[in-house]
Design an enzyme around this catalytic site. Structure first.
Site, PDB file in Angstrom:
ATOM      1  N   HIS A 390      43.782 114.136  10.430  1.00 52.26           N
ATOM      2  CA  HIS A 390      42.481 114.793  10.278  1.00 52.26           C
ATOM      3  C   HIS A 390      41.476 113.826   9.651  1.00 52.26           C
ATOM      4  O   HIS A 390      40.373 113.621  10.175  1.00 52.26           O
ATOM      5  CB  HIS A 390      42.661 116.039   9.405  1.00 52.26           C
ATOM      6  CG  HIS A 390      41.404 116.797   9.119  1.00 52.26           C
ATOM      7  ND1 HIS A 390      41.072 117.983   9.751  1.00 52.26           N
ATOM      8  CD2 HIS A 390      40.386 116.560   8.242  1.00 52.26           C
ATOM      9  CE1 HIS A 390      39.919 118.417   9.305  1.00 52.26           C
ATOM     10  NE2 HIS A 390      39.473 117.575   8.369  1.00 52.26           N
ATOM     11  N   GLU A 391      41.851 113.222   8.532  1.00 56.06           N
ATOM     12  CA  GLU A 391      40.941 112.291   7.846  1.00 56.06           C
ATOM     13  C   GLU A 391      40.709 111.029   8.673  1.00 56.06           C
ATOM     14  O   GLU A 391      39.631 110.436   8.615  1.00 56.06           O
ATOM     15  CB  GLU A 391      41.488 111.935   6.466  1.00 56.06           C
ATOM     16  CG  GLU A 391      41.621 113.118   5.508  1.00 56.06           C
ATOM     17  CD  GLU A 391      40.346 113.894   5.305  1.00 56.06           C
ATOM     18  OE1 GLU A 391      39.254 113.334   5.519  1.00 56.06           O
ATOM     19  OE2 GLU A 391      40.418 115.089   4.946  1.00 56.06           O
ATOM     20  N   HIS A 394      37.775 111.705  10.891  1.00 57.70           N
ATOM     21  CA  HIS A 394      36.502 111.494  10.183  1.00 57.70           C
ATOM     22  C   HIS A 394      36.201 109.999  10.067  1.00 57.70           C
ATOM     23  O   HIS A 394      35.070 109.561  10.288  1.00 57.70           O
ATOM     24  CB  HIS A 394      36.577 112.085   8.776  1.00 57.70           C
ATOM     25  CG  HIS A 394      36.489 113.574   8.720  1.00 57.70           C
ATOM     26  ND1 HIS A 394      35.478 114.284   9.327  1.00 57.70           N
ATOM     27  CD2 HIS A 394      37.288 114.502   8.100  1.00 57.70           C
ATOM     28  CE1 HIS A 394      35.648 115.584   9.096  1.00 57.70           C
ATOM     29  NE2 HIS A 394      36.738 115.740   8.370  1.00 57.70           N
ATOM     30  N   HIS A 397      35.150 108.434  13.348  1.00 55.92           N
ATOM     31  CA  HIS A 397      33.797 108.891  13.684  1.00 55.92           C
ATOM     32  C   HIS A 397      32.780 108.012  12.956  1.00 55.92           C
ATOM     33  O   HIS A 397      31.820 107.506  13.555  1.00 55.92           O
ATOM     34  CB  HIS A 397      33.643 110.356  13.281  1.00 55.92           C
ATOM     35  CG  HIS A 397      32.452 111.021  13.886  1.00 55.92           C
ATOM     36  ND1 HIS A 397      32.191 112.373  13.743  1.00 55.92           N
ATOM     37  CD2 HIS A 397      31.413 110.537  14.625  1.00 55.92           C
ATOM     38  CE1 HIS A 397      31.079 112.676  14.381  1.00 55.92           C
ATOM     39  NE2 HIS A 397      30.584 111.585  14.908  1.00 55.92           N
TER      40      HIS A 397
END
Length: 598
Positions: A390-391, A394, A397
């Site tokens: 998940h991180e 980020h 991105h």
């Protein structure tokens, strides 16, 4: 007895992030801080001639944005140094100094937007004609001008800024009540041991196999809010009135419209989410029925819904094994993406393990011109594997945005912030399902996905609907009372969870403990982001390289366009119900798979 946490020095450097990539040492930070504060103090010199002509405007914006970029770098270094060990007073001081610099910068640049609006679109176009380089700021100007009716004069903007200290006080009061003043009761665990109920322990207790423990935790938690229900109602009423005050001061039709306008999102997108989910509640009701059936319960209460359908299985992953799983799961995004993930694992991006004083939880952070960083407190359970991927979403991105956009367009909007992270989770679920070695593992992963969807899409949409209802109530001139909110909350729980759920009276007080209701229409972004991510992941699975390339373009776009446009270019139209409906369809398909395996 649990092992003592390690000191940071005893953890190998290969498992620690390298903040020297931002500043080589503290001395460099201090020198830069001094320079930045001096530059901020000099911003006033741009004020008089800021909009005198195109060249002046261009040069002033360039210089001010350079200062902002440096200030951002200072804060990134300071807060991450502090998070390594929150007991370190030196870095706490650094963090405070960096935040002070940010506040000074904001105060010093408050003249900019009113000055650009006062200049007017016709004059601004003339300036861009005369000074071609100024077209670099086209989207920046467009974003200001589209909201020009909602900006006030420089003096009025100052008054609104000062009002912030008052209007934000309700959130602070809630935080003090919720985190400092409330003391929850002692309850008895399944082994007979007494334990103090806390916010941190609550969800784990709701997952307990013993219904007696779950019920005691639920009643103990909400019983304390019930005792102070009128106080919490008054505090929430105050924050809603603050939202409405700003909306009216800025001449919006209502507080929802005002909140969404920052991201250039229409009210139709918000309503579309609520309406689409409301029309597709049958799969959630079916899931609730399955829970009741599989848990062998005579009746289903809200405190039963967190109990896993599948008993914990021994899915443990060493960190090195976890790295390989993540790279394999993300392979559909292409070689370049995976090579950056490899770089993240091996080049000082990630702070892996817990140490004494380290900040809890996980996040991705960083600053322009330096790769992103990820904070973890890694343990070997499967939830940490999902947290890390998940991180990583980020982080990548931010990586692709920073690599492809100038600083001014490097900040993507919150509306799209959870897309990259939850898309990674979607890819991980599918990869692990395809490679699961046992029926139990498949059941666990399917249940993991269903629970995540329930909490992120269904539950957050219910919150979004409640938030809209209470704002509309106050906009009609009616105050919020505990009694009125209990009725609304009860009605929504009946609607979303269906007939299978027994409505315990204490559930009517849950609204009092939700901090997101103080964030001014924030929660819907979790549901829309997750739905968009699900759609993009399905596109990549079905279309392959073509969809993956569109997705990489989405990552590279940053804040160079409005969020809805960026998502449309990636193949997702959030203004149409199809995206939400397709996300629910995936939930239904995975629910059917779960049923087939039982």
């Amino acid at each position: 007895m649990s092992k003592e946490l390690k000191d940071r020095k005893s953890i190998s450097d290969k498992y620690k992030w390298n903040l020297d990539h931002i500043y080589k040492n503290d001395s460099e930070f201090e020198k830069d801080l001094k320079k930045v504060l001096q530059k901020i103090a000099e911003i006033d010199k741009y004020k008089a001639d800021f909009c005198a002509d195109g060249e002046n405007l261009y040069n002033a914006l360039n210089e001010i944005i350079k200062i902002e970029e440096k200030t951002s770098r200072l804060y990134s270094y300071a807060h991450m140094k502090y998070d390594q060990n929150t007991q370190n007073e030196k870095y706490q001081n650094y963090k405070n100094k960096a935040m002070t610099a940010y506040n000074k910068l904001n105060n010093s640049t408050s003249f900019m937007v009113p000055a650009i609006i006062e200049l007017g679109e016709e004059k601004l176009a003339e300036y861009i004609n005369q000074t071609e380089e100024l077209s670099f700021y086209d989207h920046f100007f467009d974003d200001i001008m589209r909201q020009k009716e909602h900006y006030l004069s420089a003096e009025e903007e100052k008054i609104l800024a000062l009002a912030g200290e008052v209007t934000q006080s309700s959130e602070n009061i809630f935080s003090m009540l919720n985190n400092a003043d409330l003391e929850f009761p002692i309850i008895e665990e399944e082994d007979g041991e007494e334990i103090r109920l806390t916010h941190g322990r609550y969800i784990d207790l709701l997952k307990n196999e013993k219904r007696r423990v779950r019920k005691a935790a639920f009643n103990g938690m909400h019983g304390e809010y019930e005792k102070l229900d009128n106080t919490f109602a008054a505090v929430l009423d105050s924050t809603v009135k603050g939202d409405i005050f700003y909306a009216r001061a800025r001449k919006y039709n209502n507080s929802l419209e005002a909140s969404l306008d920052d991201d250039n999102i229409s009210v139709e997108v918000y309503d579309n989410l609520i309406n689409s989910i409301s029309d597709n509640l049958a799969p959630l009701h079916e899931y609730m029925e399955l829970k009741k059936e599989m848990l062998d319960l005579d009746e289903l209460h809200i405190y039963d819904t967190y109990t896993p359908l599948i008993k914990e299985i021994d899915l443990k992953f060493e960190y090195e094994e976890c790295k390989e799983i993540i790279k394999n799961a993300l392979a559909p995004l292409g070689e370049d993406y995976v090579s950056v993930v490899e770089q993240a694992f091996n080049s000082g991006w990630i702070d892996v393990y817990e140490n004494k004083g380290k900040r809890s939880g996980a996040y991705s952070s960083g600053c322009y011109g330096v790769h992103p960083f990820i904070l973890m407190n890694y343990t070997q359970d499967i939830s940490n594997l999902f947290t890390l991927i998940h991180e990583m979403g980020h982080a990548l991105h931010s990586y692709y945005t920073n690599k492809n956009q100038p600083y001014i367009y490097s900040k993507y909007k919150i509306f799209v912030a959870e897309v990259a992270s939850t898309l990674n989770e979607n890819l991980l679920v599918d990869y692990m399902l395809n490679n699961a070695e046992s029926k139990e593992e498949k059941l666990y992963l399917l249940n993991y996905f269903l629970e995540g969807f329930r909490g992120t899409v269904y539950r957050q949409t219910m919150f979004a609907e409640f938030e809209k209802m209470i704002h509309q109530q106050v906009e009609k001139g009616e105050g919020l009372t505990s009694q009125s909110m209990q009725k609304k909350y009860n009605k929504l729980n009946r609607k979303y969870f269906g007939k299978q759920l027994v409505m315990d009276k204490k559930l009517d007080y849950e609204w009092a403990r939700i901090p997101h209701f103080y964030y001014n229409f924030y929660v819907y972004k979790y549901a829309t982001g997750y739905s968009a991510a699900t759609a993009l992941a399905e596109n990549i699975k079905n279309e392959g390289r073509k969809a993956a390339d569109r997705y990489l373009d989405f990552l590279k776009a940053g804040g160079s366009d409005y969020p809805l446009n960026i998502l449309k270019n990636a193949g997702v139209n959030m203004e149409k119900p199809l995206v939400i409906e397709n996300a629910v369809d995936k939930f239904s398909r995975y629910l059917a798979k779960l049923r087939d395996l039982i």
